[in-house]
Design a protein around this motif. Structure first.
Motif, PDB file in Angstrom:
ATOM      1  N   GLY A 193      37.428  36.397  46.786  1.00  0.00           N
ATOM      2  CA  GLY A 193      37.042  36.438  45.097  1.00  0.00           C
ATOM      3  C   GLY A 193      36.022  37.524  44.953  1.00  0.00           C
ATOM      4  N   PRO A 194      34.933  37.616  45.831  1.00  0.00           N
ATOM      5  CA  PRO A 194      33.905  38.897  45.556  1.00  0.00           C
ATOM      6  C   PRO A 194      34.605  40.270  45.308  1.00  0.00           C
ATOM      7  N   LEU A 195      35.538  40.366  45.933  1.00  0.00           N
ATOM      8  CA  LEU A 195      36.424  41.725  45.819  1.00  0.00           C
ATOM      9  C   LEU A 195      37.175  41.727  44.330  1.00  0.00           C
ATOM     10  N   VAL A 196      37.562  40.667  43.871  1.00  0.00           N
ATOM     11  CA  VAL A 196      38.620  40.631  43.068  1.00  0.00           C
ATOM     12  C   VAL A 196      38.101  41.312  41.581  1.00  0.00           C
ATOM     13  N   ARG A 197      38.912  42.079  41.133  1.00  0.00           N
ATOM     14  CA  ARG A 197      38.539  42.415  39.573  1.00  0.00           C
ATOM     15  C   ARG A 197      39.755  42.187  38.786  1.00  0.00           C
ATOM     16  N   HIS A 198      40.882  41.500  39.391  1.00  0.00           N
ATOM     17  CA  HIS A 198      41.949  41.128  38.500  1.00  0.00           C
ATOM     18  C   HIS A 198      42.892  40.362  39.171  1.00  0.00           C
ATOM     19  N   ARG A 222      41.061  25.995  38.095  1.00  0.00           N
ATOM     20  CA  ARG A 222      39.599  25.473  38.391  1.00  0.00           C
ATOM     21  C   ARG A 222      38.732  26.381  39.191  1.00  0.00           C
ATOM     22  N   LEU A 223      39.358  26.563  40.490  1.00  0.00           N
ATOM     23  CA  LEU A 223      38.591  27.173  41.388  1.00  0.00           C
ATOM     24  C   LEU A 223      38.183  28.591  41.195  1.00  0.00           C
ATOM     25  N   ILE A 224      39.408  29.223  40.446  1.00  0.00           N
ATOM     26  CA  ILE A 224      38.929  30.651  40.019  1.00  0.00           C
ATOM     27  C   ILE A 224      37.651  30.546  39.175  1.00  0.00           C
ATOM     28  N   ASP A 225      37.662  29.552  38.266  1.00  0.00           N
ATOM     29  CA  ASP A 225      36.595  29.268  37.201  1.00  0.00           C
ATOM     30  C   ASP A 225      35.231  29.046  37.907  1.00  0.00           C
ATOM     31  N   GLU A 226      35.373  28.409  39.194  1.00  0.00           N
ATOM     32  CA  GLU A 226      34.010  27.977  39.785  1.00  0.00           C
ATOM     33  C   GLU A 226      33.438  28.897  40.704  1.00  0.00           C
ATOM     34  N   THR A 227      34.319  30.391  40.791  1.00  0.00           N
ATOM     35  CA  THR A 227      33.778  31.402  41.396  1.00  0.00           C
ATOM     36  C   THR A 227      32.917  32.239  40.398  1.00  0.00           C
TER      37      THR A 227
END
Length: 258
Positions: A193-198, A222-227
């Motif tokens: 997740g920390p590397l994801v821009r899209h 929901r998991l993406i939102d939590e990051t």
């Protein structure tokens, strides 16, 4: 809450390309992405964005000779001048369209892809894009949909990003490709997740609308939102019917398109 962008290379394909912008806006999307804009003058696309209020979220660098089987050429040695021209063209489109993310396709192993060429070309692309505030993205793609693609695993993309060491080089994580190639989508979101821009989404096995059958997209969103991800999720899926009739999935997954 994640924001969702309509991929106009996949959605509303019963309409001419430029008419898809209005269709996406009417359906409730606030952003759009697509594969390649280069057959249409940038000013004509800009006019459609202005008319609809849509944000241009993402498109790809020129991919080489697509109709002859090429799938990008960033990793192909001997094409450096052509690649530089492709970066220049993409950045000119990005400036006109107000787009801050460009996906750079690597190419196929059988065409002679090498890691050294890939790293050098990505450094050039990131360096040229930085003054414009544009991120260059790389995406692992599964070999069922794109046989012989040179970048297939999330760990490989992470290693490339680390090796290039450019602050505006990031990961485009397509959750469908990840599932087909490696599985464990939720762990990938947590780990990378920390590397994801899209992000991009589609439901296996047929790359249809996201839902809760194979991948539980309600849980995934929901998991993406939590990051604390604040970017976009591209809807790069193939509607199982017409696009509009398939747009019951946001409510079923507990999200809204905007």
């Amino acid at each position: 809450m994640p924001r969702f962008a309509a991929n106009l290379s996949f959605l509303f394909t019963d309409l001419p390309f430029l008419d898809r912008f209005e269709a996406a806006a009417r359906a409730g999307f606030k952003g759009v992405e697509f594969m390649f804009p280069y057959a249409v003058p940038a000013g004509e696309i800009r006019a459609r964005l202005d008319a609809t209020g849509l944000e241009m979220v993402l498109f790809n660098l020129p991919p080489g000779h697509w109709d002859k089987g090429e799938r990008g050429f960033a990793a192909l040695p001997g094409r450096e001048d052509e690649f530089a021209s492709a970066v220049d063209l993409a950045l000119r489109y990005a400036e006109t369209l107000g787009c801050l993310r460009l996906h750079c396709m690597a190419g196929l192993a059988a065409h002679g892809a090498t890691r050294d060429a890939y790293l050098a070309n990505l450094r050039l692309a990131a360096d040229w894009a930085a003054p414009q505030g544009v991120d260059i993205l790389i995406e692992p793609i599964n070999t069922r949909d794109m046989p012989d693609y040179v970048l297939t695993r999330t760990e490989e993309a992470r290693d490339v990003i680390r090796a290039v060491d450019a602050p505006n080089l990031g990961l485009q994580l397509d959750l469908y490709h990840r599932h087909v190639m490696q599985g464990d989508v939720e762990q990938a979101i947590r780990e990378f997740g920390p590397l994801v821009r899209h992000y991009q989404c589609a439901d296996p096995p047929d790359r249809g609308e996201p839902g809760r059958s194979v991948l539980d997209y309600a849980r995934i969103f929901r998991l993406i939102d939590e990051t604390d991800y604040t970017g976009w999720i591209g809807c790069e899926y193939k509607p199982r019917g017409d696009t509009l009739s398939g747009l019951s999935w946001p409510a079923a997954c507990g999200v809204t398109l905007g």
